[in-house]
Motif scaffolding. Structure first.
Motif, PDB file in Angstrom:
ATOM      1  N   THR A  12     -62.632  12.392   5.944  1.00  0.00           N
ATOM      2  CA  THR A  12     -63.200  12.101   7.268  1.00  0.00           C
ATOM      3  C   THR A  12     -64.009  13.295   7.771  1.00  0.00           C
ATOM      4  OG1 THR A  12     -61.295  12.942   8.522  1.00  0.00           O
ATOM      5  CG2 THR A  12     -61.201  10.651   7.782  1.00  0.00           C
ATOM      6  N   GLY A  13     -64.979  13.004   8.628  1.00  0.00           N
ATOM      7  CA  GLY A  13     -65.761  14.063   9.269  1.00  0.00           C
ATOM      8  C   GLY A  13     -66.630  14.827   8.299  1.00  0.00           C
ATOM      9  N   THR A  14     -67.472  14.117   7.537  1.00  0.00           N
ATOM     10  CA  THR A  14     -68.232  14.764   6.460  1.00  0.00           C
ATOM     11  C   THR A  14     -69.711  14.984   6.768  1.00  0.00           C
ATOM     12  OG1 THR A  14     -68.694  12.643   5.395  1.00  0.00           O
ATOM     13  CG2 THR A  14     -66.694  13.806   4.708  1.00  0.00           C
ATOM     14  N   SER A  15     -70.120  14.806   8.021  1.00  0.00           N
ATOM     15  CA  SER A  15     -71.545  14.973   8.328  1.00  0.00           C
ATOM     16  C   SER A  15     -71.969  16.435   8.324  1.00  0.00           C
ATOM     17  CB  SER A  15     -71.887  14.336   9.677  1.00  0.00           C
ATOM     18  OG  SER A  15     -71.189  14.981  10.725  1.00  0.00           O
ATOM     19  N   SER A  16     -70.990  17.365   8.425  1.00  0.00           N
ATOM     20  CA  SER A  16     -71.317  18.795   8.456  1.00  0.00           C
ATOM     21  C   SER A  16     -70.058  19.599   8.142  1.00  0.00           C
ATOM     22  CB  SER A  16     -71.870  19.200   9.835  1.00  0.00           C
ATOM     23  OG  SER A  16     -70.881  19.019  10.842  1.00  0.00           O
ATOM     24  N   GLY A  17     -70.238  20.900   8.055  1.00  0.00           N
ATOM     25  CA  GLY A  17     -69.115  21.824   7.986  1.00  0.00           C
ATOM     26  C   GLY A  17     -68.190  21.648   6.801  1.00  0.00           C
ATOM     27  N   ILE A  18     -66.893  21.845   7.048  1.00  0.00           N
ATOM     28  CA  ILE A  18     -65.895  21.791   5.979  1.00  0.00           C
ATOM     29  C   ILE A  18     -65.877  20.417   5.330  1.00  0.00           C
ATOM     30  CG2 ILE A  18     -63.430  21.929   5.463  1.00  0.00           C
ATOM     31  CD1 ILE A  18     -63.150  23.974   7.697  1.00  0.00           C
ATOM     32  N   GLY A  19     -66.013  19.359   6.118  1.00  0.00           N
ATOM     33  CA  GLY A  19     -65.981  18.018   5.558  1.00  0.00           C
ATOM     34  C   GLY A  19     -67.099  17.776   4.569  1.00  0.00           C
ATOM     35  N   LEU A  20     -68.305  18.205   4.916  1.00  0.00           N
ATOM     36  CA  LEU A  20     -69.447  18.071   4.006  1.00  0.00           C
ATOM     37  C   LEU A  20     -69.187  18.867   2.728  1.00  0.00           C
ATOM     38  CD1 LEU A  20     -73.207  18.317   4.971  1.00  0.00           C
ATOM     39  CD2 LEU A  20     -72.309  19.426   2.918  1.00  0.00           C
ATOM     40  N   ALA A  21     -68.762  20.117   2.880  1.00  0.00           N
ATOM     41  CA  ALA A  21     -68.522  20.971   1.710  1.00  0.00           C
ATOM     42  C   ALA A  21     -67.422  20.402   0.833  1.00  0.00           C
ATOM     43  CB  ALA A  21     -68.165  22.384   2.170  1.00  0.00           C
ATOM     44  N   ALA A  22     -66.358  19.875   1.454  1.00  0.00           N
ATOM     45  CA  ALA A  22     -65.253  19.309   0.685  1.00  0.00           C
ATOM     46  C   ALA A  22     -65.690  18.052  -0.060  1.00  0.00           C
ATOM     47  CB  ALA A  22     -64.080  18.997   1.609  1.00  0.00           C
ATOM     48  N   ALA A  23     -66.527  17.234   0.556  1.00  0.00           N
ATOM     49  CA  ALA A  23     -66.991  16.016  -0.101  1.00  0.00           C
ATOM     50  C   ALA A  23     -67.800  16.338  -1.351  1.00  0.00           C
ATOM     51  CB  ALA A  23     -67.828  15.181   0.871  1.00  0.00           C
ATOM     52  N   VAL A  34     -65.362   9.028  -1.067  1.00  0.00           N
ATOM     53  CA  VAL A  34     -65.794   8.207   0.063  1.00  0.00           C
ATOM     54  C   VAL A  34     -65.911   9.140   1.253  1.00  0.00           C
ATOM     55  CG1 VAL A  34     -65.280   6.236   1.528  1.00  0.00           C
ATOM     56  CG2 VAL A  34     -64.603   6.202  -0.890  1.00  0.00           C
ATOM     57  N   ALA A  35     -67.139   9.469   1.593  1.00  0.00           N
ATOM     58  CA  ALA A  35     -67.423  10.438   2.650  1.00  0.00           C
ATOM     59  C   ALA A  35     -67.680   9.678   3.941  1.00  0.00           C
ATOM     60  CB  ALA A  35     -68.638  11.287   2.272  1.00  0.00           C
ATOM     61  N   THR A  36     -66.780   9.829   4.901  1.00  0.00           N
ATOM     62  CA  THR A  36     -66.890   9.040   6.124  1.00  0.00           C
ATOM     63  C   THR A  36     -67.354   9.895   7.292  1.00  0.00           C
ATOM     64  OG1 THR A  36     -64.634   9.332   6.995  1.00  0.00           O
ATOM     65  CG2 THR A  36     -64.950   7.664   5.290  1.00  0.00           C
ATOM     66  N   MET A  37     -67.978   9.218   8.226  1.00  0.00           N
ATOM     67  CA  MET A  37     -68.441   9.887   9.447  1.00  0.00           C
ATOM     68  C   MET A  37     -68.624   8.836  10.528  1.00  0.00           C
ATOM     69  SD  MET A  37     -72.286  10.838   8.065  1.00  0.00           S
ATOM     70  CE  MET A  37     -71.607  11.547   6.575  1.00  0.00           C
ATOM     71  N   ARG A  38     -68.553   9.273  11.766  1.00  0.00           N
ATOM     72  CA  ARG A  38     -68.677   8.333  12.879  1.00  0.00           C
ATOM     73  C   ARG A  38     -70.053   7.692  12.914  1.00  0.00           C
ATOM     74  NH1 ARG A  38     -67.275  10.718  18.681  1.00  0.00           N
ATOM     75  NH2 ARG A  38     -69.063  11.994  18.096  1.00  0.00           N
ATOM     76  N   ASP A  39     -71.091   8.469  12.597  1.00  0.00           N
ATOM     77  CA  ASP A  39     -72.462   7.974  12.636  1.00  0.00           C
ATOM     78  C   ASP A  39     -73.130   8.228  11.281  1.00  0.00           C
ATOM     79  OD1 ASP A  39     -75.064   7.267  13.105  1.00  0.00           O
ATOM     80  OD2 ASP A  39     -75.388   8.631  14.793  1.00  0.00           O
ATOM     81  N   PRO A  40     -73.195   7.215  10.411  1.00  0.00           N
ATOM     82  CA  PRO A  40     -73.784   7.403   9.082  1.00  0.00           C
ATOM     83  C   PRO A  40     -75.251   7.813   9.099  1.00  0.00           C
ATOM     84  CG  PRO A  40     -72.469   5.397   9.153  1.00  0.00           C
ATOM     85  CD  PRO A  40     -72.609   5.871  10.575  1.00  0.00           C
ATOM     86  N   ARG A  41     -75.906   7.693  10.249  1.00  0.00           N
ATOM     87  CA  ARG A  41     -77.287   8.152  10.329  1.00  0.00           C
ATOM     88  C   ARG A  41     -77.379   9.674  10.197  1.00  0.00           C
ATOM     89  NH1 ARG A  41     -78.832   5.274  15.904  1.00  0.00           N
ATOM     90  NH2 ARG A  41     -76.779   6.191  16.322  1.00  0.00           N
ATOM     91  N   LYS A  42     -76.228  10.338  10.294  1.00  0.00           N
ATOM     92  CA  LYS A  42     -76.193  11.796  10.144  1.00  0.00           C
ATOM     93  C   LYS A  42     -75.817  12.226   8.726  1.00  0.00           C
ATOM     94  CE  LYS A  42     -75.081  12.643  15.011  1.00  0.00           C
ATOM     95  NZ  LYS A  42     -74.122  13.273  15.975  1.00  0.00           N
TER      96      LYS A  42
END
Length: 283
Positions: A12-23, A34-42
Motif C-alpha cells: 500500500t502507498g506506493t505512489s512515492s517514498g518507501i512504498g515506491l522503493a519497496a515495490a 501489486v502496487a496500490t495507491m489511493r489515486d492511480p493517476r499518480k
C-alpha cells in the motif's frame, strides 16, 4: 481465476517514498508486485522507476484507499481473481499530522488514526484468509514514532503505537496458522512523505499560540534531522529482507540510528530517559 506461480505481494502507498522503493525492490527480487495507491493517476513515478529497473512486467498498479472498506474488499478480491494467490502484504500507506492536541481539530486527529491505524487493520483483516492459504506474511511499516512518543506528533505517534501493539499482539496468533508478522521502524527518510504534509509553517506557528516557541524549536530540529535522512531505497531494504527471510524477525529498524533511538525506549523502564530526551528538543 488465473493462478500464477510467482509469489505475489500487495504493497500500500506506493505512489512515492518507501512504498515506491519497496515495490520496485520487491519486483527486482522476483515478486509479482501489486502496487496500490489511493489515486492511480499518480503512478507515473513508480512505473518509470520499475521500467528503469527492468521490472515493469512484474508491477501491477491497483487503486486502494485503505480508509474505504469497499475499496479494500474490491482490491483484495481483484488480486485473488487475477493472480490466484497472495503471499505477503506490506502495509505502508500513512499520513503525518504535526500539532498538539489543544490546537488541532478532533476531526484531523481521527483522520490520522483512520489512515495510519484502522487502514492497516482493514487491509490486514481482508488479507489474512489468503495469507493463511499461502503461509504468507504481514509486514507493516510503522516508525520510530511507534516506539518513542515525539512532541507535536501526538496523533501520528498514537496511531503508530496502536499499530505496533496490534501487530505485536497478532504475531503469535497469526503464527499458529502459518502467517509471519513483522514491523519495520524507519527513522528520518528523505521522501515525499514530509513534503506531502503541505505545512504552512507561519500559519501553523500562529495557530499554536502559547505553544509556538516550543513548536518552532521542534520543527527546526526536525528539518535538520531530515537533512541527514536515509533514502527511501535504503529504508526499503529491510522490507525486502523480511519478504525473503526464512524466519523473519518481528521488529526491525531501517538504520543504526533508528535502532539506537528505539533502544532508548525499550531499555527505559521508568520512562525518564525518553521524556528527558524529548523535552530537550523543545527547551
Amino acid at each position: 481465476m488465473s493462478v500464477t506461480t510467482e509469489k505475489t505481494v500487495l504493497i500500500t502507498g506506493t505512489s512515492s517514498g518507501i512504498g515506491l522503493a519497496a515495490a520496485v525492490a520487491a519486483a527486482q527480487a522476483g515478486w509479482l508486485t501489486v502496487a496500490t495507491m489511493r489515486d492511480p493517476r499518480k503512478a507515473d513515478a513508480l512505473l518509470a522507476a520499475a521500467a528503469e529497473a527492468g521490472v515493469a512486467d512484474l508491477v501491477r498498479v491497483r487503486q486502494l484507499d485503505v480508509t474505504d472498506p469497499a475499496s479494500v474488499a474490491a482490491c483484495l478480491d481483484a488480486v485473488i481473481a487475477e493472480h490466484g494467490r497472495l503471499d505477503a502484504v506490506v502495509n505502508n500507506a500513512g499520513a503525518g499530522l504535526v500539532g498538539t492536541v489543544e490546537q488541532l481539530d478532533l476531526a484531523d486527529i481521527r483522520a490520522a488514526m483512520e489512515v495510519n491505524y484502522f487502514g492497516v487493520v482493514a487491509v490486514t483483516k481482508a488479507a489474512m484468509p489468503h495469507l493463511r492459504a499461502s503461509g504468507g506474511r504481514v509486514i507493516t511499516v510503522t516508525s520510530v514514532g511507534g516506539v518513542v512518543g515525539q512532541p507535536f506528533n501526538e496523533a501520528y505517534c498514537a496511531a503508530k503505537f496502536a499499530v505496533e501493539g496490534f501487530m505485536e499482539s497478532l504475531a503469535p496468533v497469526a503464527a499458529t496458522v502459518g502467517v509471519a508478522v513483522s514491523v519495520v521502524e524507519p527513522g528520518a527518510v528523505a521522501s515525499e512523505f514530509v513534503a506531502s504534509q503541505d505545512i504552512d509553517l507561519p500559519a501553523l506557528l500562529a495557530a499554536h499560540g502559547p505553544y509556538a516557541p516550543a513548536l518552532e524549536s521542534y520543527i527546526d530540529r526536525a528539518l535538520k534531522s531530515f537533512g541527514n535522512a536515509q533514502t527511501s531505497a535504503e529504508a526499503a531494504v529491510p522490507i525486502i529482507g523480511l519478504l525473503t527471510a526464512d524466519n523473519p524477525a518481528f521488529r526491525v529498524q531501517t538504520s543504526g540510528w533508528a535502532s539506537e533511538f528505539t533502544g532508548t525506549k525499550l531499555a527505559d523502564l521508568d520512562g525518564s530517559a525518553v521524556v528527558g530526551m524529548t523535552a530537550g528538543w523543545i527547551a
